[in-house]
Enzyme design. Structure first.
Site, PDB file in Angstrom:
ATOM      1  N   CYS A 229      -2.993   0.761   9.682  1.00 38.69           N
ATOM      2  CA  CYS A 229      -3.981  -0.231   9.213  1.00 38.69           C
ATOM      3  C   CYS A 229      -5.004  -0.588  10.282  1.00 38.69           C
ATOM      4  O   CYS A 229      -6.100  -1.046   9.975  1.00 38.69           O
ATOM      5  CB  CYS A 229      -3.285  -1.520   8.783  1.00 38.69           C
ATOM      6  SG  CYS A 229      -1.888  -1.303   7.699  1.00 38.69           S
TER       7      CYS A 229
ATOM      8  N   HIS B 246       0.846  -1.194   0.000  1.00 37.20           N
ATOM      9  CA  HIS B 246       0.000   0.000   0.000  1.00 37.20           C
ATOM     10  C   HIS B 246       0.886   1.250   0.000  1.00 37.20           C
ATOM     11  O   HIS B 246       2.036   1.194   0.447  1.00 37.20           O
ATOM     12  CB  HIS B 246      -0.862   0.044   1.274  1.00 37.20           C
ATOM     13  CG  HIS B 246      -1.982  -0.938   1.301  1.00 37.20           C
ATOM     14  ND1 HIS B 246      -2.220  -1.788   2.366  1.00 37.20           N
ATOM     15  CD2 HIS B 246      -2.967  -1.202   0.400  1.00 37.20           C
ATOM     16  CE1 HIS B 246      -3.287  -2.524   2.121  1.00 37.20           C
ATOM     17  NE2 HIS B 246      -3.760  -2.197   0.930  1.00 37.20           N
TER      18      HIS B 246
HETATM   19  N1  GLY Z   1      -2.704  -8.803   5.219  1.00 38.05           N
HETATM   20  C1  GLY Z   1      -3.185  -7.507   4.943  1.00 38.05           C
HETATM   21  C2  GLY Z   1      -3.463  -7.334   3.527  1.00 38.05           C
HETATM   22  O1  GLY Z   1      -2.871  -8.016   2.707  1.00 38.05           O
HETATM   23  O2  GLY Z   1      -4.276  -6.531   3.150  1.00 38.05           O
END
Ligand code: GLY
Length: 260
Positions: free
Chosen positions: A255, A168
């Site tokens: 997150c 991300h």
């Molecule tokens: N394990 C978090 C994701 O891959 O979004």
């Protein structure tokens, strides 16, 4: 503590099925659920110490990665956006997150990103009224276009950030307010970030590039001393948190919550 921007957070407790979560680092081993819960307890306490009222959603065993509640939604000062997470095993997480958002936002203030558009909240970094969105494997062109339209309708701006290496956008960059950001890897030389004071995170501490500014305090993962020193030297109060079990699933500090 400096300025206060956020007053609330929503988190979701880790589920036992987290051992089946998506990971790019199987060599780190499976997460230990009991330890993850203790680390999550400390995370919650840190959010409260930063002045946030925290809504805690129960674990959802259907979705191994559901503690990473930042991905199914994005909250702005103008309204919330239910994203359409790009990983098939995570897409259904959005239903429970919508229900949680509805406690705080009227229906007309919740926009949605619909298939075939996909977007993960972890790809979106808020810098005031500017939103930087990573063109990752999870957030497709249609998702970024739709995000841009929603934000424009609210008078907010969207900037697409090319990326190739990280999961991300916020895996490798964190905005620390006051024009400062932590940057790692492919984002160290990203021209879109040249206008900011960039604090480079050394390659061996790249995980700590996902740190989290909350109301003047920066949450930093424990065990990354160079990053902790750099953040402290920039004048922030610090809270260091053990994140080993979430790191095993590529999850970082941002997150684990939606903040608004
Ligand atoms: N394990 C978090 C994701 O891959 O979004």
């Amino acid at each position: 503590m400096q300025e206060k921007r956020f007053s609330r957070a929503i988190v979701r407790r880790p589920c036992r099925a987290m051992t089946q979560g998506i990971t790019s680092a199987p060599e780190l081993g499976k997460p230990d659920h009991a330890l993850a819960c203790r680390q999550h307890d400390a995370y919650l306490a840190a959010l409260e110490r930063c002045g946030l009222e925290v809504t805690v959603l129960p674990p959802d065993e259907q979705y191994p990665d559901s503690c990473f509640i930042e991905d199914p939604a994005l909250v702005t000062r103008c309204g919330a956006i239910l994203t359409n997470p790009g990983a098939a095993s995570r897409n259904g997480e959005k239903a429970a997150v919508l229900a949680a958002l509805q406690r705080f936002f009227p229906a007309e203030s919740i926009a949605k990103i619909e298939p075939p558009a996909t977007l993960d909240g972890g790809d979106v970094m808020m810098v005031g009224d500017d939103f930087y969105v990573g063109c990752s494997a999870r957030s497709n062109a249609a998702g970024i276009q739709r995000l841009s339209e929603i934000l424009a309708g609210w008078g907010l701006r969207c900037h697409a950030v090319p990326m190739a290496e990280m999961l991300h956008l916020k895996t490798g960059v964190s905005y620390l307010e006051a024009g400062r950001m932590l940057v790692a890897g492919e984002f160290v030389t990203q021209p879109l970030f040249a206008q900011f004071q960039r604090i480079p995170v050394p390659a061996e501490e790249a995980y700590a590039a996902n740190s989290l500014w909350i109301n003047g305090t920066v949450l930093v993962p424990a065990g990354y001393p160079a990053t902790a020193r750099a953040v402290a030297a920039a004048g922030y109060d610090l809270i260091q948190l053990e994140m080993s079990e979430f790191r095993k699933l590529d999850g970082g500090l941002s997150c684990l919550s939606l903040r608004f």
